[in-house]
Design a protein around this motif. Sequence first.
Motif, mmCIF file in Angstrom:
data_model
loop_
_atom_site.group_PDB
_atom_site.id
_atom_site.type_symbol
_atom_site.label_atom_id
_atom_site.label_comp_id
_atom_site.label_asym_id
_atom_site.label_seq_id
_atom_site.Cartn_x
_atom_site.Cartn_y
_atom_site.Cartn_z
ATOM 1 N N SER A 177 124.852 46.446 50.265
ATOM 2 C CA SER A 177 124.197 45.550 49.185
ATOM 3 C C SER A 177 125.145 44.570 49.165
ATOM 4 O O SER A 177 126.424 44.664 49.026
ATOM 5 C CB SER A 177 124.179 46.511 47.837
ATOM 6 N N GLU A 178 124.761 43.451 48.802
ATOM 7 C CA GLU A 178 125.506 42.069 48.522
ATOM 8 C C GLU A 178 124.848 41.402 47.447
ATOM 9 O O GLU A 178 123.678 41.045 47.467
ATOM 10 C CB GLU A 178 125.752 41.161 49.877
ATOM 11 N N GLU A 221 120.305 40.953 44.360
ATOM 12 C CA GLU A 221 121.073 41.769 45.330
ATOM 13 C C GLU A 221 120.326 41.881 46.541
ATOM 14 O O GLU A 221 118.922 42.277 46.526
ATOM 15 C CB GLU A 221 121.047 43.033 44.500
#
Length: 183
Positions: A16-17, A5
Amino acid sequence: MAQVEIKTYEGNKQVSENVEIKEMNIFQIKRVAKELNKLVKDVNTNEHLKNALDAFFAKRNEIVEENRRLYEEAIAKGESEAFQYSESEAFKQVGAQFFKDILGSFELVLENAPDSLQNLISQASNINVEVLGQQNVYTFLDVIDAVVEVNDIPKLIERLKKSKDSFSAVLTVLFPKKETTNE
């Protein structure tokens, strides 16, 4: 594949990715090797760090030899135990000069090495170096762990050694060294 993350900011908003860490391709391995070589060169050419490590290892070797001598003397006298110096004794005996040399290498340790490590991990993970630099230390370590896990780095190193040996053997057959004779 492993996922990490990654958090970035768009204005004041945190985004967030989940980023997938994939096996490195040949281009990535080449860039990682280049960055690693640069880091090793920086470490090897830093006189302060070299002096500190040389002094430490020389003193450590003296202590290991002294431990061996004391042990052999104790055995010769029929004693079952001998006094042994600890590893920390090497630091104590090299003393102030060791720390002076280490302080002299802070530019490398605190400036160059972290940048090189960040570039190296960026290359290996395919995460932009600027984005990677914005992560907290735990996320950065998660990325390192994911790169090591996905690429099975210990296995990769052993495989590269084997391939290097095979490639060297092929080159030796194709391009044998000419023997020189004195006539």
